[in-house]
Scaffold this motif. Structure first.
Motif, PDB file in Angstrom:
ATOM      1  N   LYS A 261      43.623  26.963  28.341  1.00 43.90           N
ATOM      2  CA  LYS A 261      43.286  27.432  26.939  1.00 43.90           C
ATOM      3  C   LYS A 261      43.365  26.128  25.995  1.00 43.90           C
ATOM      4  CE  LYS A 261      44.007  31.271  24.912  1.00 43.90           C
ATOM      5  NZ  LYS A 261      44.543  32.545  24.302  1.00 43.90           N
ATOM      6  N   LEU A 262      44.265  25.101  26.387  1.00 45.97           N
ATOM      7  CA  LEU A 262      44.275  24.128  25.463  1.00 45.97           C
ATOM      8  C   LEU A 262      42.949  23.223  25.241  1.00 45.97           C
ATOM      9  CD1 LEU A 262      47.722  22.826  26.743  1.00 45.97           C
ATOM     10  CD2 LEU A 262      47.337  23.679  24.583  1.00 45.97           C
ATOM     11  N   PRO A 263      42.867  22.650  24.329  1.00 47.73           N
ATOM     12  CA  PRO A 263      41.738  21.599  24.127  1.00 47.73           C
ATOM     13  C   PRO A 263      41.528  20.555  25.095  1.00 47.73           C
ATOM     14  CG  PRO A 263      43.235  21.364  22.324  1.00 47.73           C
ATOM     15  CD  PRO A 263      43.983  22.451  22.935  1.00 47.73           C
ATOM     16  N   PRO A 264      40.566  19.980  25.235  1.00 43.60           N
ATOM     17  CA  PRO A 264      40.586  18.667  26.270  1.00 43.60           C
ATOM     18  C   PRO A 264      41.225  17.849  25.756  1.00 43.60           C
ATOM     19  CG  PRO A 264      38.209  19.546  25.801  1.00 43.60           C
ATOM     20  CD  PRO A 264      39.267  20.245  24.934  1.00 43.60           C
ATOM     21  N   GLY A 265      41.986  17.019  26.536  1.00 47.71           N
ATOM     22  CA  GLY A 265      43.041  15.915  26.494  1.00 47.71           C
ATOM     23  C   GLY A 265      44.323  16.237  25.925  1.00 47.71           C
ATOM     24  N   ALA A 266      44.567  17.538  25.747  1.00 45.03           N
ATOM     25  CA  ALA A 266      46.081  17.918  25.102  1.00 45.03           C
ATOM     26  C   ALA A 266      47.172  17.771  26.050  1.00 45.03           C
ATOM     27  CB  ALA A 266      45.878  19.215  24.630  1.00 45.03           C
ATOM     28  N   LEU A 267      46.899  17.625  27.233  1.00 43.73           N
ATOM     29  CA  LEU A 267      47.974  17.548  28.305  1.00 43.73           C
ATOM     30  C   LEU A 267      47.966  15.899  28.792  1.00 43.73           C
ATOM     31  CD1 LEU A 267      47.325  20.665  30.423  1.00 43.73           C
ATOM     32  CD2 LEU A 267      49.251  20.203  29.000  1.00 43.73           C
ATOM     33  N   VAL A 354      52.110  27.196  26.181  1.00 38.96           N
ATOM     34  CA  VAL A 354      52.060  25.847  26.265  1.00 38.96           C
ATOM     35  C   VAL A 354      51.818  24.969  25.197  1.00 38.96           C
ATOM     36  CG1 VAL A 354      51.261  24.124  27.853  1.00 38.96           C
ATOM     37  CG2 VAL A 354      51.381  26.338  28.889  1.00 38.96           C
ATOM     38  N   LEU A 355      52.673  24.084  24.910  1.00 40.22           N
ATOM     39  CA  LEU A 355      52.534  23.225  23.674  1.00 40.22           C
ATOM     40  C   LEU A 355      52.560  21.744  24.157  1.00 40.22           C
ATOM     41  CD1 LEU A 355      54.970  25.482  23.049  1.00 40.22           C
ATOM     42  CD2 LEU A 355      54.489  24.750  20.675  1.00 40.22           C
ATOM     43  N   ALA A 356      51.432  21.177  23.618  1.00 41.74           N
ATOM     44  CA  ALA A 356      51.218  19.710  24.253  1.00 41.74           C
ATOM     45  C   ALA A 356      50.023  18.922  23.428  1.00 41.74           C
ATOM     46  CB  ALA A 356      50.586  19.523  25.705  1.00 41.74           C
ATOM     47  N   GLY A 357      50.306  17.772  23.267  1.00 38.62           N
ATOM     48  CA  GLY A 357      49.243  16.750  22.379  1.00 38.62           C
ATOM     49  C   GLY A 357      48.819  17.434  20.888  1.00 38.62           C
ATOM     50  N   GLY A 358      50.058  18.045  20.440  1.00 41.36           N
ATOM     51  CA  GLY A 358      49.754  18.608  19.018  1.00 41.36           C
ATOM     52  C   GLY A 358      49.010  20.078  18.868  1.00 41.36           C
ATOM     53  N   ALA A 359      48.751  20.507  20.036  1.00 40.23           N
ATOM     54  CA  ALA A 359      48.118  21.766  20.091  1.00 40.23           C
ATOM     55  C   ALA A 359      48.981  22.867  20.990  1.00 40.23           C
ATOM     56  CB  ALA A 359      46.737  21.591  21.109  1.00 40.23           C
ATOM     57  N   ALA A 360      48.612  23.889  20.591  1.00 45.11           N
ATOM     58  CA  ALA A 360      49.449  25.362  21.415  1.00 45.11           C
ATOM     59  C   ALA A 360      48.435  26.235  21.787  1.00 45.11           C
ATOM     60  CB  ALA A 360      50.344  25.742  20.307  1.00 45.11           C
ATOM     61  N   ALA A 361      48.610  26.619  22.852  1.00 44.95           N
ATOM     62  CA  ALA A 361      47.723  27.893  23.547  1.00 44.95           C
ATOM     63  C   ALA A 361      48.681  28.988  24.014  1.00 44.95           C
ATOM     64  CB  ALA A 361      46.755  27.512  24.447  1.00 44.95           C
ATOM     65  N   GLU A 362      48.395  30.221  23.851  1.00 46.57           N
ATOM     66  CA  GLU A 362      49.415  31.083  24.792  1.00 46.57           C
ATOM     67  C   GLU A 362      48.372  32.441  25.075  1.00 46.57           C
ATOM     68  OE1 GLU A 362      51.065  34.599  21.574  1.00 46.57           O
ATOM     69  OE2 GLU A 362      51.869  32.544  21.015  1.00 46.57           O
ATOM     70  N   VAL A 363      48.977  33.077  25.923  1.00 45.27           N
ATOM     71  CA  VAL A 363      48.515  34.417  26.428  1.00 45.27           C
ATOM     72  C   VAL A 363      49.560  35.419  26.678  1.00 45.27           C
ATOM     73  CG1 VAL A 363      46.697  33.262  27.923  1.00 45.27           C
ATOM     74  CG2 VAL A 363      48.959  33.774  29.020  1.00 45.27           C
ATOM     75  N   ARG A 364      49.238  36.613  25.893  1.00 45.79           N
ATOM     76  CA  ARG A 364      50.250  37.711  26.339  1.00 45.79           C
ATOM     77  C   ARG A 364      50.046  38.476  27.598  1.00 45.79           C
ATOM     78  NH1 ARG A 364      54.588  37.524  22.700  1.00 45.79           N
ATOM     79  NH2 ARG A 364      53.933  35.966  21.271  1.00 45.79           N
ATOM     80  N   ASP A 365      48.925  38.355  27.963  1.00 51.56           N
ATOM     81  CA  ASP A 365      48.737  39.172  29.453  1.00 51.56           C
ATOM     82  C   ASP A 365      47.935  38.104  30.295  1.00 51.56           C
ATOM     83  OD1 ASP A 365      49.729  41.957  29.148  1.00 51.56           O
ATOM     84  OD2 ASP A 365      48.264  41.623  27.345  1.00 51.56           O
ATOM     85  N   ALA A 366      48.498  38.100  31.678  1.00 57.59           N
ATOM     86  CA  ALA A 366      47.676  37.175  32.492  1.00 57.59           C
ATOM     87  C   ALA A 366      46.451  37.727  32.843  1.00 57.59           C
ATOM     88  CB  ALA A 366      48.738  36.909  33.698  1.00 57.59           C
ATOM     89  N   TRP A 367      45.531  36.762  33.297  1.00 54.90           N
ATOM     90  CA  TRP A 367      44.036  36.938  33.648  1.00 54.90           C
ATOM     91  C   TRP A 367      44.205  37.764  34.838  1.00 54.90           C
ATOM     92  CZ3 TRP A 367      40.206  33.346  36.691  1.00 54.90           C
ATOM     93  CH2 TRP A 367      38.851  34.068  36.630  1.00 54.90           C
ATOM     94  N   GLY A 368      43.748  38.921  35.129  1.00 53.88           N
ATOM     95  CA  GLY A 368      43.735  39.909  36.171  1.00 53.88           C
ATOM     96  C   GLY A 368      44.484  41.183  35.940  1.00 53.88           C
ATOM     97  N   ASP A 369      45.450  41.156  34.767  1.00 48.15           N
ATOM     98  CA  ASP A 369      46.012  42.330  34.412  1.00 48.15           C
ATOM     99  C   ASP A 369      44.999  43.224  33.920  1.00 48.15           C
ATOM    100  OD1 ASP A 369      48.602  41.407  34.901  1.00 48.15           O
ATOM    101  OD2 ASP A 369      48.825  40.445  32.828  1.00 48.15           O
ATOM    102  N   PRO A 370      45.103  44.426  33.567  1.00 49.76           N
ATOM    103  CA  PRO A 370      44.095  45.412  33.194  1.00 49.76           C
ATOM    104  C   PRO A 370      43.791  45.111  31.650  1.00 49.76           C
ATOM    105  CG  PRO A 370      46.061  46.689  34.333  1.00 49.76           C
ATOM    106  CD  PRO A 370      46.442  45.320  34.231  1.00 49.76           C
ATOM    107  N   GLU A 371      44.695  44.466  30.925  1.00 48.56           N
ATOM    108  CA  GLU A 371      44.341  43.977  29.643  1.00 48.56           C
ATOM    109  C   GLU A 371      43.430  42.950  29.508  1.00 48.56           C
ATOM    110  OE1 GLU A 371      48.257  45.934  29.445  1.00 48.56           O
ATOM    111  OE2 GLU A 371      47.374  44.251  30.701  1.00 48.56           O
ATOM    112  N   ALA A 372      43.356  42.146  30.718  1.00 46.14           N
ATOM    113  CA  ALA A 372      42.368  40.837  30.826  1.00 46.14           C
ATOM    114  C   ALA A 372      41.906  41.063  32.433  1.00 46.14           C
ATOM    115  CB  ALA A 372      43.265  39.322  30.719  1.00 46.14           C
TER     116      ALA A 372
END
Length: 417
Positions: A261-267, A354-372
């Motif tokens: 989910k991080l923007p391109p280049g953040a890592l 995950v925090l990198a390159g001045g950006a942050a992205a998070e998930v509360r449920d993994a892809w494939g869980d009933p919520e996602a």
């Protein structure tokens, strides 16, 4: 069942398992069946395949392969993988009895139910030492086979009693990369559970109080068990099971999803901080993986793959990717730590940031869980990807999707294995 006023936990569970299985639960079971078939097919490309191929029985071979790619389904609260245990046992029982396809699906639903409910009754102390897919797996396989054999509640209790008395599987296998015992855990639970049900069918009584008795499973393997999970309200638990899109430990999936989910280049440069819950670090804080198995259990490797290659493929956890200098360089920049918010939500929710390159992205449920959830296209793509990884032609995916009898399923596995 027993003529005794005091009901045991396994008697309460057996009564729940005796409920009719509805059409929506059967449809869900069909999805999990296809998911397991794909995992078995893909497992042919693993180091376990030569060992499995030496086994004379078709479904024993399948039982050894269903978990090896780390793409098998998972129940978050139970922290276990029901599919690779329940399906070999259910298919074996159906093959033995000539059961219908619906009876197979009903047996699997009941097997998932027993395995998940017991897994959710086990505590953190259990999970720290014991592999719940193996321990609770005995119950899942026994319940599936008992259903397909048509056992009454009393004999189902006997089968569950045998299961609890013999359940095992220690996590020491995680610390020895060359060991294939994790796959053996899964296969042994499936095969033993089938045997437990056979013995009960023949009249071998099992202990009724194997869970809560003074020398039972809870006393031996837990400190704070949750027996209410065995009989609390709710529909069939198979609807709450998650599917895995990535070929890595489920504890690594939220980190992968957040990194994507991080923007391109953040890592691209600088330190990378991964925040997740404690068990994610306990199982997957592996800065320098040496083997495919260790790479699948490495948050650092998972983030590095996303940084260098994008969406992880099965090949990204193989030796060539592990020694890729670009991936190794990113791994060295990853720092992992637990975060209270994720710990509080776990295990009902598997989250990461995950925090990198001045950006942050998070998930509360993994892809494939009933919520996602994975959609139909995602399920189909996963099946085809796994079959291709196992060296099977594309038309075999269509054959799997069309299979509507036990004989058709067995014919598939005969061709594949």
């Amino acid at each position: 069942m027993s003529g005794t006023a005091l009901q045991s936990s396994t008697e309460g569970l057996a009564a729940l398992l005796a409920r009719p299985v509805d059409g929506s639960a059967r449809a869900r079971a069909r999805l999990h069946l296809l998911d397991w078939l794909g995992c078995v097919a893909g497992g042919k490309a693993s180091a376990v395949w030569p060992v499995a191929a030496a086994e004379p029985d078709l479904l024993t071979r399948a039982a050894l392969l269903g978990n090896v790619l780390e793409m098998d389904d998972v129940d978050r609260l139970g922290r276990l993988h029901p599919g690779p245990v329940v399906w070999p046992a259910a298919l074996s029982a159906a093959r033995e009895t000539g059961a219908s396809f619906d009876a197979l699906l009903d047996g699997a639903v009941r097997g998932y139910e027993a395995m998940i409910r017991l897994g959710r009754a086990l505590d953190d102390h259990h999970y720290a030492h014991w592999h719940p897919t193996a321990t609770a797996g005995h119950f899942g396989a026994a319940a599936a086979a008992a259903s397909i054999f048509g056992l009454d509640e009393e004999r189902t209790v006997w089968a569950l009693g045998h299961a609890g008395s013999l359940a095992g599987g220690l996590w020491q296998v995680r610390h020895e990369p060359a060991a294939m015992t994790k796959a053996v855990h899964v296969a042994q639970a499936a095969l033993a559970g089938l045997w437990h049900a056979r013995l009960a069918r023949a009249g071998a009584a099992g202990p009724r109080f194997i869970l809560e008795g003074p020398q039972g499973m809870f006393a031996a393997m837990c400190r704070t068990p949750l027996p209410e999970a065995l009989v609390d309200a709710g529909g069939w638990r198979i609807a709450e099971v998650s599917f895995k899109p990535w070929g890595a430990c489920r504890h690594a999936h939220p980190t992968i999803d957040a990194a994507l989910k991080l923007p391109p280049g953040a890592l691209a440069e600088g330190p990378i901080m991964v925040e997740s819950y404690g068990d994610a670090l306990a199982f997957c804080d592996q800065a320098v993986p040496r083997t495919s198995g260790e790479a699948k259990f490495s948050l650092q490797h998972a983030v590095a793959v996303v940084a260098v290659r994008g969406r992880p493929m099965l090949a990204d956890f193989e030796p060539a990717a592990i020694v890729d200098p670009a991936i190794a360089a990113v791994r060295a920049r990853v720092i992992c730590r637990s975060a209270p918010g994720f710990d509080t939500a776990y295990p009902a929710h598997f989250g990461a940031r995950v925090l990198a390159g001045g950006a942050a992205a998070e998930v509360r449920d993994a892809w494939g869980d009933p919520e996602a959830p994975l959609d139909a296209a995602g399920h189909a793509a996963k099946l085809r990807r796994l079959l291709a990884w196992g060296g099977l032609p594309p038309e075999e995916a269509e054959a799997a999707e069309a299979a509507a009898s036990v004989d058709a399923l067995l014919a598939l596995l005969v061709r594949w294995l």
